[in-house]
Design an enzyme around this catalytic site. Structure first.
Site, short mmCIF file in Angstrom:
data_model
loop_
_atom_site.label_atom_id
_atom_site.label_comp_id
_atom_site.label_asym_id
_atom_site.label_seq_id
_atom_site.Cartn_x
_atom_site.Cartn_y
_atom_site.Cartn_z
N ASP A 228 0.84 -1.20 0.00
CA ASP A 228 0.00 0.00 0.00
C ASP A 228 0.88 1.25 0.00
O ASP A 228 1.87 1.33 0.74
CB ASP A 228 -0.87 -0.02 1.27
CG ASP A 228 -1.86 1.12 1.31
OD1 ASP A 228 -2.74 1.16 0.44
OD2 ASP A 228 -1.77 1.95 2.24
N GLU A 288 1.30 -0.59 -5.13
CA GLU A 288 0.32 0.46 -5.44
C GLU A 288 1.14 1.68 -5.87
O GLU A 288 1.48 2.54 -5.07
CB GLU A 288 -0.54 0.81 -4.22
CG GLU A 288 -1.70 1.69 -4.64
CD GLU A 288 -2.21 2.63 -3.55
OE1 GLU A 288 -3.23 3.29 -3.79
OE2 GLU A 288 -1.60 2.73 -2.48
C1 NOJ Z 1 -4.44 3.11 -0.78
C2 NOJ Z 1 -5.60 2.23 -0.49
O1 NOJ Z 1 -5.94 1.49 -1.65
C3 NOJ Z 1 -6.72 3.13 -0.03
O2 NOJ Z 1 -7.94 2.45 0.05
C4 NOJ Z 1 -6.29 3.72 1.29
O3 NOJ Z 1 -7.28 4.64 1.72
C5 NOJ Z 1 -4.94 4.43 1.19
N1 NOJ Z 1 -3.99 3.70 0.43
C6 NOJ Z 1 -4.36 4.68 2.55
O4 NOJ Z 1 -3.90 3.48 3.10
#
Ligand code: NOJ
Ligand code: CA
Length: 565
Positions: A228, A288
């Site tokens: 993440d 991500e």
């Molecule tokens: C990316 C995640 O996919 C999202 O859902 C989240 O709110 C943020 N990162 C913070 O962790």
């Protein structure tokens, strides 16, 4: 004594071999398991509820393992199901080595893992590296005093002056990225909500503790992590202000260029080290990675392919129009980037692809077209649950119904992410068969026809198109291993390409327009002088064999055929 020496010697010579053998290729090309796999993202709150509390859980997911198998999924990525106050629905973790009781127990996780393994389905966990919950014991200690053992595990700083934060950095979720903590008289930094304080990755103790978390899950059998918010792991130690940009964002904050708190080079050191741990466990790291172009994406693979195996390319989540030239440009760029491409149409943060690409007239055909695109390219697709049945967004109509905090802060410009997180639609019974209680988010009325049970009965449904595409993808060498060759590059309406592997190739033709289109191909230049193709899958009425010189396609129709030398 001699025995001991012999044993030690054997151990030393076999060590590199053992480490290497952890990464076993699955084909003659040296591809790893994740290069042939299809990934499927599950938002645990919304997949299947087994105990009637309106919230999905691990036992619920486990009960759908046969469905996932028959769909053709090889790995599931679970968004966070760790203990959490749920401020950001799990992306605020208060214990990395447990399961939140609302989702079940570690025992349930182990069963899920085992049942997955029996069917050849691996589990990928979400690793929330950038921040913890403000209720994590690490942060509770950190905020307790300026001399606390874990004070330096987070980012504490003095303000610029009375009531003023240390600098101008703003939170991705609105407002300053700094929150003042009266107890110790300093500000702490949070790229996201104040309840998600950023970890200080400059501190090696943080690195050790977090790396151990991955080892702990590898031992439990997980096959990798989706990392993440990797872009935001590090911040400028000098804390310089970000340069301003004109205008305000959707939360009313002045726009700024986040040069000092995103994508710092130190991220790559962490990723290289984390990759070593992953390699020891035959595991995959998915990122991500919000990159602005392919040159940025490239960096995440690592200069020596030693960082992320699968940095997510979000280009298909941004094209948002059926434009063959645009797709051609993007696909060619990622294909040439040097790493293994990763394709994503939507996820729990992005409006569903059914809505983004649909034209309200041919939505079903367009959903099949998009599936045919990202499941036949060279690379690994990551599906989002519900995409395979054509689920639509169900956005809240009133501010008071919004669950996702960003929707409350940003209303009405930003309605939050509830719309793309609604429960999976299993059948036409009350609550779409998701729960016998009250679902945590409302299900749109369209569930009566858009559901797994109904679509399984219809051979031409979106679901059966996905199943057919996935089956094809798994057994066809050209689709698994072939290179990507763009065809008819000047065609503004039809996107066509060849996947070419040795003596075989697959031709993919996608009519991205609302008009019928006629196309023709001469594949001699690509080494295939064939005059016709064997139809593998098509959404258009067509016989088993198709002439390559003249192929007509209805609006938004798909043609996939095999050609050989
Ligand atoms: C990316 C995640 O996919 C999202 O859902 C989240 O709110 C943020 N990162 C913070 O962790
Ligand atoms: Ca439940």
């Amino acid at each position: 004594m001699l025995h001991r020496f012999a044993a030690l010697f054997l151990l030393i010579v076999s060590l590199p071999l053992r480490l290497h053998s952890q990464r076993q290729p699955v084909d003659a090309e040296g591809h790893q398991w994740w290069q042939h796999a299809v990934f499927y993202e599950i938002y645990p709150r919304s997949f299947m509820d087994s105990n009637g509390d309106g919230i999905g859980d691990l036992v619920g997911i486990d009960s759908k393992m046969d469905y996932l198998k028959s769909l053709g999924v090889d790995a599931i990525w679970l968004t966070p199901c760790y203990p959490s106050p749920q401020v950001d629905f799990g992306y605020d973790v208060s214990d990395y080595e447990n399961i939140d009781p609302m989702y079940g127990t570690l025992g349930d996780f182990d069963r899920l893992e085992k049942d997955g393994k029996q069917r050849g389905i691996r589990i990928i966990m979400d690793f929330v590296m950038n921040h913890t919950s403000d209720e994590h014991p690490w942060f509770l200690d950190s905020r307790s005093s300026r001399t606390a053992a874990k004070r330096d595990w987070y980012m504490w700083h003095d303000g610029k002056g009375p009531g003023l934060p240390p600098n101008n950095w703003i939170s991705e979720f609105g407002g300053s990225a700094w929150t003042f903590d009266a107890k110790t008289g300093q500000f702490y930094y949070h790229y996201f909500y104040p309840q998600q304080p950023d970890l200080n990755w400059h501190n090696l103790a943080v690195k050790d503790a977090m790396f151990d978390v991955t080892r702990w899950w590898y031992k439990r059998g997980v096959a990798g992590f989706r990392l993440d918010a990797v872009d935001t792991l590090f911040e400028d130690p000098q804390m310089r202000d970000n340069p301003g940009l004109p205008g305000l964002n959707k939360y009313g904050d002045p726009n700024q260029e986040k040069v000092h708190n995103t994508k710092l080079p130190e991220v790559h050191v962490i990723l290289r080290d984390l990759r070593k741990v992953a390699d020891e466990n035959n595991a995959v790291l998915i990122g991500e990675t919000w990159t602005k172009d392919v040159s940025e994406l490239k960096q995440y693979y690592g200069d020596h392919s030693d960082e992320l195996q699968m940095p997510m390319d979000f280009m298909f989540t941004k094209v948002d129009k059926l434009s063959p030239p645009e797709f051609r440009r993007q696909i060619a760029a990622v294909d040439a980037a040097g790493g293994w491409p990763v394709f994503v149409l939507s996820n729990h943060d992005i409006v569903r692809s059914y809505v983004r690409y649909g034209d309200r007239q041919h939505d079903q055909a367009i959903a099949k077209l998009m599936a045919s695109l990202y499941l036949t390219l060279r690379g690994t697709p990551i599906m989002y649950y519900g995409e395979e049945i054509g689920m639509e967004n169900n956005d809240p109509k009133r501010k008071e119904d919004v669950k996702d905090p960003i929707g409350r802060v940003g209303w009405p410009q930003e309605k939050g992410r509830d719309g793309e997180r609604t429960p999976m639609q299993w059948d036409d019974s009350p609550n779409a068969g998701f729960t016998r209680g009250v679902p945590w988010l409302p299900i749109p009325p369209s569930y009566k026809t858009v559901n797994v049970a109904a679509e399984l009965k219809d051979p031409s449904s979106i679901l059966n198109t996905y199943k057919n595409l996935l089956a094809l993808r798994h057994q066809n060498r050209a689709l698994l291993d072939g290179d990507y060759v763009a065809l008819n590059e000047n065609d503004a309406n039809v996107l066509s390409y060849l996947r070419r592997y040795k003596n075989e190739a697959v031709l993919v033709v996608l009519n991205m327009s609302a008009q019928p289109q006629d196309v023709g191909f001469d594949l001699a230049l690509q080494g295939f002088p064939a005059k016709s193709a064997q139809t593998l899958l098509t959404t258009s009425a067509r016989s088993k064999e198709s002439s390559l010189s003249h192929l007509s396609l209805e609006p938004f129709a798909v043609y996939i055929g095999a050609v050989s030398k």
